[in-house]
Design a protein around this motif. Structure first.
Motif, PDB file in Angstrom:
ATOM      1  N   ASP A 116       2.382   6.396   2.113  1.00 61.11           N
ATOM      2  CA  ASP A 116       1.080   5.735   2.285  1.00 61.11           C
ATOM      3  C   ASP A 116       1.290   4.327   2.845  1.00 61.11           C
ATOM      4  O   ASP A 116       1.917   3.487   2.201  1.00 61.11           O
ATOM      5  CB  ASP A 116       0.366   5.665   0.930  1.00 61.11           C
ATOM      6  CG  ASP A 116      -1.064   5.151   1.027  1.00 61.11           C
ATOM      7  OD1 ASP A 116      -1.399   4.516   2.055  1.00 61.11           O
ATOM      8  OD2 ASP A 116      -1.834   5.372   0.082  1.00 61.11           O
ATOM      9  N   ASN A 117       0.740   4.070   4.027  1.00 62.52           N
ATOM     10  CA  ASN A 117       0.921   2.778   4.684  1.00 62.52           C
ATOM     11  C   ASN A 117      -0.237   1.813   4.460  1.00 62.52           C
ATOM     12  O   ASN A 117      -0.392   0.851   5.211  1.00 62.52           O
ATOM     13  CB  ASN A 117       1.127   2.993   6.193  1.00 62.52           C
ATOM     14  CG  ASN A 117       2.583   2.866   6.581  1.00 62.52           C
ATOM     15  OD1 ASN A 117       3.254   1.925   6.181  1.00 62.52           O
ATOM     16  ND2 ASN A 117       3.077   3.824   7.348  1.00 62.52           N
ATOM     17  N   ARG A 118      -1.059   2.055   3.432  1.00 62.23           N
ATOM     18  CA  ARG A 118      -2.153   1.149   3.111  1.00 62.23           C
ATOM     19  C   ARG A 118      -1.992   0.619   1.689  1.00 62.23           C
ATOM     20  O   ARG A 118      -2.840   0.847   0.820  1.00 62.23           O
ATOM     21  CB  ARG A 118      -3.503   1.865   3.237  1.00 62.23           C
ATOM     22  CG  ARG A 118      -3.872   2.340   4.620  1.00 62.23           C
ATOM     23  CD  ARG A 118      -4.299   1.244   5.575  1.00 62.23           C
ATOM     24  NE  ARG A 118      -5.279   0.334   4.998  1.00 62.23           N
ATOM     25  CZ  ARG A 118      -6.589   0.552   4.900  1.00 62.23           C
ATOM     26  NH1 ARG A 118      -7.094   1.708   5.308  1.00 62.23           N
ATOM     27  NH2 ARG A 118      -7.389  -0.359   4.400  1.00 62.23           N
ATOM     28  N   PRO A 119      -0.917  -0.090   1.367  1.00 59.80           N
ATOM     29  CA  PRO A 119      -0.730  -0.577  -0.002  1.00 59.80           C
ATOM     30  C   PRO A 119      -1.690  -1.712  -0.319  1.00 59.80           C
ATOM     31  O   PRO A 119      -2.017  -2.521   0.557  1.00 59.80           O
ATOM     32  CB  PRO A 119       0.714  -1.082   0.006  1.00 59.80           C
ATOM     33  CG  PRO A 119       0.932  -1.525   1.415  1.00 59.80           C
ATOM     34  CD  PRO A 119       0.179  -0.521   2.259  1.00 59.80           C
ATOM     35  N   PRO A 120      -2.132  -1.817  -1.565  1.00 56.87           N
ATOM     36  CA  PRO A 120      -2.928  -2.984  -1.961  1.00 56.87           C
ATOM     37  C   PRO A 120      -2.007  -4.155  -2.288  1.00 56.87           C
ATOM     38  O   PRO A 120      -0.825  -3.956  -2.624  1.00 56.87           O
ATOM     39  CB  PRO A 120      -3.659  -2.489  -3.218  1.00 56.87           C
ATOM     40  CG  PRO A 120      -2.773  -1.432  -3.775  1.00 56.87           C
ATOM     41  CD  PRO A 120      -2.056  -0.798  -2.618  1.00 56.87           C
ATOM     42  N   PRO A 121      -2.489  -5.389  -2.183  1.00 57.20           N
ATOM     43  CA  PRO A 121      -1.664  -6.547  -2.558  1.00 57.20           C
ATOM     44  C   PRO A 121      -1.142  -6.420  -3.982  1.00 57.20           C
ATOM     45  O   PRO A 121      -1.869  -6.015  -4.889  1.00 57.20           O
ATOM     46  CB  PRO A 121      -2.637  -7.723  -2.410  1.00 57.20           C
ATOM     47  CG  PRO A 121      -3.616  -7.265  -1.365  1.00 57.20           C
ATOM     48  CD  PRO A 121      -3.807  -5.799  -1.640  1.00 57.20           C
ATOM     49  N   GLY A 122       0.135  -6.765  -4.152  1.00 54.38           N
ATOM     50  CA  GLY A 122       0.786  -6.629  -5.443  1.00 54.38           C
ATOM     51  C   GLY A 122       1.588  -5.361  -5.585  1.00 54.38           C
ATOM     52  O   GLY A 122       2.361  -5.213  -6.536  1.00 54.38           O
ATOM     53  N   ALA A 123       1.424  -4.423  -4.647  1.00 57.60           N
ATOM     54  CA  ALA A 123       2.174  -3.175  -4.702  1.00 57.60           C
ATOM     55  C   ALA A 123       3.653  -3.426  -4.423  1.00 57.60           C
ATOM     56  O   ALA A 123       4.036  -4.413  -3.781  1.00 57.60           O
ATOM     57  CB  ALA A 123       1.613  -2.185  -3.686  1.00 57.60           C
ATOM     58  N   LEU A 124       4.478  -2.513  -4.887  1.00 57.33           N
ATOM     59  CA  LEU A 124       5.913  -2.561  -4.639  1.00 57.33           C
ATOM     60  C   LEU A 124       6.232  -1.593  -3.500  1.00 57.33           C
ATOM     61  O   LEU A 124       5.911  -0.405  -3.581  1.00 57.33           O
ATOM     62  CB  LEU A 124       6.684  -2.176  -5.901  1.00 57.33           C
ATOM     63  CG  LEU A 124       6.349  -2.999  -7.150  1.00 57.33           C
ATOM     64  CD1 LEU A 124       7.115  -2.469  -8.350  1.00 57.33           C
ATOM     65  CD2 LEU A 124       6.641  -4.477  -6.921  1.00 57.33           C
TER      66      LEU A 124
END
Length: 366
Positions: free
Chosen positions: A292-300
């Motif tokens: 998944d290339n749409r991580p939310p901020p704070g993701a690892l």
């Protein structure tokens, strides 16, 4: 990039809710099913020796709709591994294994059942009365997998058609259940990649365009961050972890300590032995989002490096990450995601995971 804690480095070298938005296009072709494990990635620069290119494969995904990412037990994971290894033994491409594992997730939740609807049994809930074999045969995971693949390769265009259409063609469920296989694709991909090889990575391609017109896929997207709340279980919130990572910019002393860096950003330490160990735990625990290339901020964000330890970085938002060893060995830098995948290191993106860390008191540099 990273090393494994409490172990000697054998090869020296240099230097809230997940986004569920998908579109519904088909994936690009991945071969005719008889060409082995699929093409490896392009030649990369690694901090050490190159691994066997047969383990550097890409597992293509095209998830449609909201995805289920449950925790899988050791027994369920073993069954997924058996299904995957049967595909490998038959020289089928990874896409075949993804379809098969997703099918078994829907039919039996990866449990080798001796009961089911009517006379259905086994991982795929195959029926003796429909010619799949005897009860003893189709409750053997290897035999059941072989029978599934026998039918799969007869489906015209199985390599590129939506997973749920292919699975339904093989399984022939009631019409109202024909779309139920779709929700397992991402989870199936992560288990297949884990079995296929240490350096196998998933790659989403939906045939759709991102907001900036770029093709979806392994390349980092510069699209706007998803407006979702990141699910987090850690001593620090994602916002606090992002601030901590920002304070660490330019700080030295982090050579090959990527896992420790993200742990300390979240206010803990010494939870996982390496980034790859952390990724495997996230896959098994159902909080990994492979490809998944749409991580939310704070993701690892997790990457394959060609080495056993792997790499992890903290996503800050707006396509920026905090990572060690990018421009200067041991130093924390704030860089674009493409600096990891297209820069000197040419890392291969695995996917992102939600931060889940227990409180573990100890010295914290950031």
């Amino acid at each position: 990039m990273c090393t494994i804690y409490a172990a000697a480095l054998l090869i020296g070298g240099g230097a809230g809710e997940a986004n569920a938005a998908t579109c519904t296009g088909a994936i690009t072709g991945v071969g005719n099913g008889a060409s082995g494990p699929g093409a490896g990635g392009a030649s990369k620069k690694y901090d050490g020796t190159l691994q066997d290119k047969n383990s550097q494969v890409r597992v293509p995904l095209a998830p449609q709709g909201r995805q289920n990412l449950p925790h899988w037990s050791a027994a369920q994971t073993r069954n997924a591994a058996t299904i995957t290894n049967v595909a490998r033994s038959r020289n089928l491409a990874p896409r075949a294994a993804v379809i098969a594992v997703a099918t078994a997730m829907q039919e039996s939740t990866l449990i080798n059942r001796n009961d089911g609807h009517a006379d259905s049994v086994g991982l795929f809930q195959q029926r003796p009365s429909q010619g799949w074999g005897s009860i003893a045969q189709i409750t053997d995971p290897v035999y059941a997998s072989k029978k599934f693949y026998d039918q799969l390769v007869k489906v015209s265009g199985w390599q590129t058609k939506p997973l749920t259409r292919v699975a339904a063609t093989v399984q022939r469920p009631a019409e109202e259940y024909e779309g139920e296989y779709a929700k397992w694709e991402q989870s199936a991909g992560s288990l297949v990649a884990d079995t296929w090889g240490t350096h196998a990575v998933t790659s989403e391609f939906t045939g759709c365009e991102t907001e900036d017109g770029a093709r979806a896929g392994n390349k980092a997207s510069s699209a706007v961050d998803p407006v979702t709340k990141l699910r987090s279980q850690a001593p620090r919130t994602p916002a606090a972890a992002i601030r901590a990572a920002g304070r660490a910019k330019g700080m030295g002393g982090w050579y090959r300590l990527c896992e420790l860096f993200v742990e300390q950003a979240y206010g803990t330490r010494a939870v996982h032995a390496s980034a790859n160990a952390h990724w495997r735990a996230a896959v098994a625990g159902g909080y990994a989002h492979p490809g998944d290339n749409r991580p939310p901020p704070g993701a690892l964000l997790f990457y394959d490096t060609g080495q056993d330890a792997g790499h992890v970085a903290l996503y800050l938002g707006s396509d920026k990450v905090a990572s060690n060893d990018i421009h200067v060995d041991g130093q924390i830098s704030i860089v674009s995601r493409k600096d990891l995948t297209e820069g000197t290191w040419r890392l291969r993106y695995r996917g992102w995971a939600e931060p889940r860390f227990p409180a573990n008191p100890g010295a914290n540099r950031i």
